[in-house]
Design an enzyme around this catalytic site. Structure first.
Site, short mmCIF file in Angstrom:
data_model
loop_
_atom_site.label_atom_id
_atom_site.label_comp_id
_atom_site.label_asym_id
_atom_site.label_seq_id
_atom_site.Cartn_x
_atom_site.Cartn_y
_atom_site.Cartn_z
N TYR A 38 0.84 -1.20 0.00
CA TYR A 38 0.00 0.00 0.00
C TYR A 38 0.88 1.26 0.00
O TYR A 38 0.67 2.18 -0.78
CB TYR A 38 -0.91 -0.03 1.23
CG TYR A 38 -1.76 1.20 1.38
CD1 TYR A 38 -3.02 1.27 0.80
CD2 TYR A 38 -1.30 2.30 2.11
CE1 TYR A 38 -3.80 2.40 0.93
CE2 TYR A 38 -2.08 3.44 2.25
CZ TYR A 38 -3.33 3.48 1.66
OH TYR A 38 -4.09 4.61 1.80
N LYS A 123 -26.46 2.87 19.58
CA LYS A 123 -26.26 4.29 19.85
C LYS A 123 -24.78 4.46 20.19
O LYS A 123 -24.34 4.15 21.29
CB LYS A 123 -27.16 4.78 20.98
CG LYS A 123 -27.09 6.27 21.19
CD LYS A 123 -28.17 6.72 22.16
CE LYS A 123 -28.20 8.22 22.30
NZ LYS A 123 -26.94 8.77 22.84
N LYS A 302 -35.69 3.80 15.18
CA LYS A 302 -36.16 4.78 14.20
C LYS A 302 -37.28 4.18 13.35
O LYS A 302 -37.20 3.01 12.97
CB LYS A 302 -35.02 5.17 13.25
CG LYS A 302 -33.82 5.76 13.95
CD LYS A 302 -32.65 5.95 12.99
CE LYS A 302 -31.46 6.53 13.74
NZ LYS A 302 -30.26 6.59 12.90
N CYS A 423 12.95 0.08 42.77
CA CYS A 423 14.41 0.10 42.84
C CYS A 423 14.94 0.96 43.97
O CYS A 423 16.15 1.00 44.21
CB CYS A 423 14.99 0.58 41.51
SG CYS A 423 14.70 2.31 41.16
P1 AMP Z 1 -28.18 12.27 23.18
O1 AMP Z 1 -26.90 12.96 22.88
O2 AMP Z 1 -28.11 11.32 24.29
O3 AMP Z 1 -29.37 13.18 23.18
O4 AMP Z 1 -28.45 11.31 21.93
C1 AMP Z 1 -28.53 11.79 20.64
C2 AMP Z 1 -27.25 11.55 19.96
O5 AMP Z 1 -27.04 10.17 19.75
C3 AMP Z 1 -27.20 12.12 18.59
O6 AMP Z 1 -26.87 13.46 18.63
C4 AMP Z 1 -26.14 11.31 17.93
O7 AMP Z 1 -24.89 11.96 18.08
C5 AMP Z 1 -26.04 10.05 18.76
N1 AMP Z 1 -26.20 8.79 18.02
C6 AMP Z 1 -25.37 7.74 18.18
N2 AMP Z 1 -25.74 6.70 17.41
C7 AMP Z 1 -26.81 7.10 16.72
C8 AMP Z 1 -27.63 6.45 15.74
N3 AMP Z 1 -27.42 5.19 15.36
N4 AMP Z 1 -28.65 7.18 15.23
C9 AMP Z 1 -28.88 8.45 15.63
N5 AMP Z 1 -28.13 9.10 16.55
C10 AMP Z 1 -27.12 8.44 17.11
#
Ligand code: AMP
Length: 695
Positions: A38, A123, A302, A423
């Site tokens: 590479y 998440k 979602k 030591c």
């Molecule tokens: P919170 O910060 O706890 O309000 O959670 C929302 C945040 O989760 C979002 O701003 C994203 O940065 C994060 N996040 C992480 N994984 C995902 C995912 N798969 N889909 C949407 N948000 C996500």
């Protein structure tokens, strides 16, 4: 003078090839070629671009790290607000969420009989970014900021290798915008913090902070050195600019499209029919999340149907079509029995709390580093205290706080010893530094022990059998005092050690001897230079080619290496200024370690093909060889002065064909490229005698 067409073509070909290997390596985690092959492709492309600067395009793989340090980040107004998410903490919360979604869809006449389809995703605990591509080329990366306005972090995002600079869609959409998470894999987080601790720098509390701190760097080279990764999870804008193109109707289709476009999409995303399946997913990952290489703090659920989303709309906080299930916090209470002090490879004294074992994030833990004197004082941790513990970043055990109301008055405050526990030398704490150090270097048995163990690890000199127990035995018998002594071991004396025998001694001595030929990059890892891991070592090795110029390089020269920022440059520079290091290098050279020897004024430049039977030739290998693996074959080509390539072109000098060859064989024949059998290949390498009658 205009760029000759064949040069332009070759540059184009190299870019495509490098992009493909980047994708294989960074997105799919399935590299097809060894690093040095590479590197050779990259060098060739850089060379062409340096000779013909008008060839440089912003999406060229050479353009990931720009040299500019920014004064600040300019604000970016998001085309679509990047919202936060509502939280759910229980099954009941999820059922509520589902009820609200169903009611909203029913009111709009969009509810089909058997419940709602969701997509459940990890998440990821990182930093959210929006990436914008115009005509397939990355033009902007922005942090979330307050959701309406973020910061332009394009230069930094470009250094993250799993973010494509150019989409794999042909024709590309006029505009495509995605959102995803930049994160730091657990292992890198742990390593970064370890290096920072050794360098006496403040630690990151968790991978999220580490990722955020790395993206929000004014110097992109620092970002580049931090080994960040991404998962892309939302398609925000897709505009084909009038040309017909795929428009996903469901989120799972959008995920598939983004994956095809070259983004890294999480493989664990799952389409769930009904909220119960989504809850099932949450429960599964509550159990198994600790086995992942990255930290997740929950599950995002979602609505799959994209056209139904606007119907549900958003609140000020987040969309009504999604929710984030948060895992319960993992904490445990326990009692500190003892605070011991360890001495690390670089002499830093680290207080460690030893407590009653507790089960935490998938393992039993009974110790947590307390980092340094100030940390202990700040948290006021005393021997005998009841404390709350957790795992930072799901991986590093940590004392969160003291349960002061459980104190009995019997607790004993901790004091840093003023002599090294290993030591007995005087310890030192430099003004402005948090770390207390033993300055005896390799004369301190603890530092020597850690250094020797590290020297033999797989990423370093890869000495099979040189584990902690063997190192301890060698040290106890006084057989080694430096890493160079390893190369002078007498097998008979090793055989006499406890739990050793003639056979294992012989194997160990052989394994050590075999490590003499390890390449420079490995030796650099083995030396344990602060901040220099495998990747940086490789960058340094391919830039400098040999030890001599590297050891002599000043900070500026070091910073010219792609992926080396000021932090690393200074660490490397300081390292080679140490008397002890110089002595060790000389000693290693005398012991026959080739990567050092080659440095001493001898010619070796990685850039130009060296001499050898395959000098100047480009060789492609296809199919399975009998006498060696693919990697070994490619290394053999390089050692013989040739270049191993991954695909056949008219410029390929020869294609080596093993068993079950792939399409490269057909292509070679179609292009009239010479085809070699394995026998022929071995003969060219000088490993087989020519058949009688040939000279
Ligand atoms: P919170 O910060 O706890 O309000 O959670 C929302 C945040 O989760 C979002 O701003 C994203 O940065 C994060 N996040 C992480 N994984 C995902 C995912 N798969 N889909 C949407 N948000 C996500």
């Amino acid at each position: 003078m205009a760029v000759p067409p064949e040069v332009a073509r070759r540059a184009q070909e190299l870019r495509q090839e490098i992009r493909r290997h980047d994708y294989l390596y960074y997105v799919l985690d399935r590299p097809e070629i060894p690093d040095h092959v590479y590197d050779a492709l990259m060098r060739e492309l850089r060379h062409l671009e340096e000779t013909w600067p008008e060839l440089v395009t912003p999406d060229s793989p050479t353009q990931r790290v720009g040299g500019m340090v920014a004064e600040g980040f300019s604000p970016v107004t998001h085309s679509i607000p990047l919202l936060s998410l509502d939280n759910a903490f229980s099954e009941a919360d999820l059922l509520d969420f589902d009820r609200r979604v169903q009611a909203g869809l029913a009111a709009a006449g969009l509810l089909a009989g058997e419940g709602v389809t969701y997509v459940a995703e990890h998440k990821i605990d990182g930093l959210s970014v929006a990436l914008r591509y115009e005509q397939g080329v990355l033009v902007r990366a922005a942090t979330r900021g307050d959701g309406i306005t973020g910061e332009d972090v394009t230069a930094n995002a470009r250094t993250i290798r799993s973010i494509p600079l150019r989409l794999q869609l042909d024709p590309p959409p006029a505009v495509l915008e995605v959102r995803g998470e930049v994160f730091m894999p657990k292992e890198n987080f742990q390593r970064l913090n370890q290096a920072r601790e050794e360098a006496g720098e403040p630690l990151f509390a968790n991978p999220r902070n580490a990722a955020a701190g790395s993206v929000r760097q004014l110097d992109p080279r620092i970002t580049a050195s931090r080994a960040l990764d991404t998962f892309i999870y939302d398609l925000l804008v897709l505009d084909w600019g009038g040309v017909p193109g795929e428009v996903p109707a469901a989120h799972h289709e959008a995920l598939a499209l983004m994956q095809r476009a070259g983004f890294k999409v999480n493989p664990h995303n799952r389409v769930c029919r009904g909220i119960r399946e989504a809850w099932q997913y949450c429960q599964e990952w509550t159990q198994t999340r600790h086995q992942l290489g990255y930290q997740i703090d929950g599950v995002v659920i979602k609505l799959d149907d994209l056209k139904a989303r606007p119907v549900l709309g958003t609140t000020a906080h987040g969309p009504r079509w999604a929710t984030a299930y948060k895992f319960p916090a993992e904490e445990a209470n326990t009692r500190v029995r003892e605070i011991i002090v360890g001495v690390g490879r670089t002499g830093v004294l680290t207080p460690v709390a030893v407590f009653d074992p507790v089960h935490l994030a998938g393992t039993t833990v009974s110790r947590a580093s307390l980092h340094n004197e100030d940390y202990v004082a700040e948290k006021d941790i005393r021997i005998g205290d009841w404390v709350v513990v957790h795992k930072a970043g799901d991986i590093i055990p940590e004392v969160v706080r003291v349960l002061a109301d459980r104190r009995t008055g019997e607790e004993v405050p901790f004091h840093m010893p003023d002599r090294c526990p290993a030591c007995g030398s005087q310890v030192m704490r430099l003004p402005g530094e948090a770390a207390t150090r033993c300055t005896a270097g390799m004369a301190c048995p603890a530092q020597l022990r850690e250094g020797l163990i590290h020297f033999g690890t797989r990423e370093a000199m890869d000495i099979n059998g040189l584990g902690p127990a063997v190192v301890d035995a060698l040290l106890a018998a006084g057989l080694v005092r430096t890493a160079a002594d390893l190369y002078r071991l007498d097998p008979n004396r090793v055989a006499a050690l406890e739990r050793m025998g003639p056979k294992s001694a012989e194997n160990l001595v052989k394994a050590i001897a075999a490590s003499r030929t390890r390449p420079l990059a490995r030796l650099l890892v083995a030396l344990g230079i602060p901040h220099v891991g495998k990747r940086v070592a490789q960058d340094l090795a391919s830039h400098f080619g040999s030890m001599g110029p590297l050891a002599a390089a000043g900070p500026d020269e070091l910073m010219a290496v792609p992926g080396v920022g000021p932090e690393i440059a200074q660490a490397v520079y300081n390292f080679f200024r140490q008397e002890g290091v110089r002595t060790l290098l000389q000693d290693l050279a005398q012991a026959g370690v080739e990567a050092v020897r080659l440095g001493e004024g001898e010619r070796i430049s990685q850039a130009a093909p060296v001499s050898g039977p395959l000098a100047g030739m480009t060789i492609v290998i296809t199919g399975t060889l009998q006498s060696m693996t693919r990697t070994e074959a490619e290394e053999a080509v390089a050692a013989a002065g040739g270049r191993a390539a991954g695909s056949v072109s008219a410029k390929t000098s020869a294609v080596v064909v093993g068993e079950n060859p792939g399409s490269k064989y057909d292509r070679a024949r179609a292009l009239g490229v010479p085809v070699w059998t394995e026998q022929e290949f071995l003969r060219r390498l000088g490993r087989l005698a020519p058949p009688s009658g040939e000279h």
